[in-house]
Each structure stands twice: as C-alpha cells, then as structure tokens.
Design a protein around this motif. Sequence first.
Motif, PDB file in Angstrom:
ATOM      1  N   VAL A  41     -11.798   1.294   3.241  1.00  5.83           N
ATOM      2  CA  VAL A  41     -10.605   0.770   3.050  1.00  5.83           C
ATOM      3  C   VAL A  41     -10.589  -0.121   1.787  1.00  5.83           C
ATOM      4  O   VAL A  41     -10.259  -0.442   0.959  1.00  5.83           O
ATOM      5  CB  VAL A  41      -9.735   0.338   4.206  1.00  5.83           C
ATOM      6  CG1 VAL A  41      -8.450  -0.363   3.807  1.00  5.83           C
ATOM      7  CG2 VAL A  41      -9.193   1.318   5.366  1.00  5.83           C
ATOM      8  N   GLY A  42     -11.878  -0.783   2.228  1.00  4.73           N
ATOM      9  CA  GLY A  42     -12.370  -1.824   1.205  1.00  4.73           C
ATOM     10  C   GLY A  42     -12.438  -1.427  -0.213  1.00  4.73           C
ATOM     11  O   GLY A  42     -12.283  -2.023  -1.138  1.00  4.73           O
ATOM     12  N   PHE A  43     -12.972  -0.195  -0.158  1.00  5.66           N
ATOM     13  CA  PHE A  43     -13.405   0.577  -1.609  1.00  5.66           C
ATOM     14  C   PHE A  43     -12.138   0.708  -2.118  1.00  5.66           C
ATOM     15  O   PHE A  43     -11.859   0.474  -3.436  1.00  5.66           O
ATOM     16  CB  PHE A  43     -14.042   1.858  -1.176  1.00  5.66           C
ATOM     17  CG  PHE A  43     -14.050   2.624  -2.502  1.00  5.66           C
ATOM     18  CD1 PHE A  43     -14.843   2.396  -3.566  1.00  5.66           C
ATOM     19  CD2 PHE A  43     -13.081   3.782  -2.427  1.00  5.66           C
ATOM     20  CE1 PHE A  43     -14.671   3.190  -4.633  1.00  5.66           C
ATOM     21  CE2 PHE A  43     -12.802   4.505  -3.702  1.00  5.66           C
ATOM     22  CZ  PHE A  43     -13.863   4.275  -4.541  1.00  5.66           C
ATOM     23  N   TYR A  44     -10.982   1.169  -1.692  1.00  9.65           N
ATOM     24  CA  TYR A  44      -9.847   1.327  -2.188  1.00  9.65           C
ATOM     25  C   TYR A  44      -9.075   0.162  -2.378  1.00  9.65           C
ATOM     26  O   TYR A  44      -8.532   0.000  -3.465  1.00  9.65           O
ATOM     27  CB  TYR A  44      -8.840   2.369  -1.196  1.00  9.65           C
ATOM     28  CG  TYR A  44      -9.266   3.666  -0.993  1.00  9.65           C
ATOM     29  CD1 TYR A  44      -9.133   4.552  -2.207  1.00  9.65           C
ATOM     30  CD2 TYR A  44      -9.971   4.283  -0.038  1.00  9.65           C
ATOM     31  CE1 TYR A  44      -9.583   5.748  -2.232  1.00  9.65           C
ATOM     32  CE2 TYR A  44     -10.384   5.557   0.136  1.00  9.65           C
ATOM     33  CZ  TYR A  44     -10.093   6.394  -1.073  1.00  9.65           C
ATOM     34  OH  TYR A  44     -10.423   7.893  -1.010  1.00  9.65           O
ATOM     35  N   GLU A  45      -9.049  -0.885  -1.523  1.00  7.48           N
ATOM     36  CA  GLU A  45      -8.641  -2.052  -2.028  1.00  7.48           C
ATOM     37  C   GLU A  45      -9.250  -2.729  -3.274  1.00  7.48           C
ATOM     38  O   GLU A  45      -8.505  -3.419  -4.144  1.00  7.48           O
ATOM     39  CB  GLU A  45      -8.778  -2.935  -0.664  1.00  7.48           C
ATOM     40  CG  GLU A  45      -7.825  -2.734   0.358  1.00  7.48           C
ATOM     41  CD  GLU A  45      -8.115  -3.410   1.514  1.00  7.48           C
ATOM     42  OE1 GLU A  45      -7.230  -3.644   2.522  1.00  7.48           O
ATOM     43  OE2 GLU A  45      -9.324  -4.175   1.713  1.00  7.48           O
TER      44      GLU A  45
ATOM     45  N   ALA B 193      -0.284   5.663  -7.164  1.00  8.93           N
ATOM     46  CA  ALA B 193      -1.130   6.568  -6.586  1.00  8.93           C
ATOM     47  C   ALA B 193      -1.211   6.193  -5.100  1.00  8.93           C
ATOM     48  O   ALA B 193      -1.094   5.362  -4.552  1.00  8.93           O
ATOM     49  CB  ALA B 193      -2.535   6.133  -7.319  1.00  8.93           C
ATOM     50  N   THR B 194      -1.708   7.477  -4.413  1.00 11.89           N
ATOM     51  CA  THR B 194      -1.527   7.546  -2.989  1.00 11.89           C
ATOM     52  C   THR B 194      -2.819   8.232  -2.624  1.00 11.89           C
ATOM     53  O   THR B 194      -3.367   9.231  -3.065  1.00 11.89           O
ATOM     54  CB  THR B 194      -0.382   8.133  -2.584  1.00 11.89           C
ATOM     55  OG1 THR B 194      -0.186   9.323  -2.745  1.00 11.89           O
ATOM     56  CG2 THR B 194       0.897   7.419  -2.641  1.00 11.89           C
ATOM     57  N   THR B 195      -3.373   8.046  -1.093  1.00 16.41           N
ATOM     58  CA  THR B 195      -4.523   8.403  -0.632  1.00 16.41           C
ATOM     59  C   THR B 195      -4.250   7.985   0.765  1.00 16.41           C
ATOM     60  O   THR B 195      -3.464   7.409   1.181  1.00 16.41           O
ATOM     61  CB  THR B 195      -5.993   8.194  -1.567  1.00 16.41           C
ATOM     62  OG1 THR B 195      -7.016   9.033  -0.728  1.00 16.41           O
ATOM     63  CG2 THR B 195      -6.191   6.837  -1.061  1.00 16.41           C
ATOM     64  N   SER B 196      -5.204   8.729   1.478  1.00 14.09           N
ATOM     65  CA  SER B 196      -5.345   8.439   2.969  1.00 14.09           C
ATOM     66  C   SER B 196      -6.908   8.632   3.350  1.00 14.09           C
ATOM     67  O   SER B 196      -7.758   9.180   2.632  1.00 14.09           O
ATOM     68  CB  SER B 196      -4.594   9.281   3.741  1.00 14.09           C
ATOM     69  OG  SER B 196      -4.938  10.652   3.759  1.00 14.09           O
ATOM     70  N   THR B 197      -7.185   8.004   4.358  1.00 16.23           N
ATOM     71  CA  THR B 197      -8.648   7.888   4.818  1.00 16.23           C
ATOM     72  C   THR B 197      -8.530   7.863   6.483  1.00 16.23           C
ATOM     73  O   THR B 197      -7.688   7.267   6.969  1.00 16.23           O
ATOM     74  CB  THR B 197      -9.520   6.919   4.284  1.00 16.23           C
ATOM     75  OG1 THR B 197     -10.665   7.138   4.754  1.00 16.23           O
ATOM     76  CG2 THR B 197      -9.133   5.510   4.589  1.00 16.23           C
TER      77      THR B 197
END
Length: 141
Positions: free
Chosen positions: A110-114, A99-103
């Motif tokens: 970033v903490g949410f995705y981590e 799964a990939t994304t960017s922000t």
Amino acid sequence: MCAEICFSQAESGCDASVITSGINEEAKALGVASSSEPFSFFVKDDGGAVIAGCNGYFVHGSAYTDQLWVAKEYRGNGLGRIVMNKVHKEGMERGCCIATTSTMSFRNVVGFYEKLGYVVDFIRDGYANGARCIFLLKKLA
C-alpha cells in the motif's frame, strides 16, 4: 442454448476479446461514449526476458491496473513506479480521470501506491487466511 462452458486460465485470447467487444457494443448502444480496452506494459532485460510489468483495462474513464509485478532481483530500482507512470500517462492521453487498482493485504505494498498518489478507497474482508483486499484510487491531473 449453451452447448458447453469452457474454463481458461490463459492471460489473453480471442475468446476474452469477444467479451470486451460485447460489453463495448452494449455501452455504445446505450449512448455511453467510453469503452473498455485492455492494456499491458512490460520491462524486459537485455536478453528479452520480462522483469516487470502490469496489465489492466482503460475502462470508462479509469485506468484500472489489475496486476503489477517486478521480479524480486529488480525490486527497489524504480521499475514499478516507471511502469505505473506509463499507465497514468497513457490513461490521461485516453481521457481517463482516475486510476484504480487493488492489492491483497499480505503483499504489503500500500505504501508503494500511496507514494504514487493513490489513496485507500475501501477495504474488503473475507478472503482466505484473514487476508483483505485493499482498493486504491488516484485522481489523474
């Protein structure tokens, strides 16, 4: 020859699907078994208004989330996590390995995705006002 170039800010439409279909047909002709398919997931309130959601593509073995949004008054209630878990589940069902994304750095998410298991893959500088684009990756089990 081209008669005109049209600009569209529409989120979806049959013209955009022509591009996706064209890319998929070329990949198929080259023997690439996977394809690119758009997706959207939405959370609606009792009145039917969208309060959270995301969109992106299942593209060649990756569940790529382009945009994720939760209305301010609903943040912190787990809706973003629920939506992303749906992306991951659907991606795995479609054979996605990652799964990939960017922000953008100014969004500070970033903490949410981590917490969802993503790691920073790379960072691109050069955006307006010193912003950076942070690309994230998660291996799907």
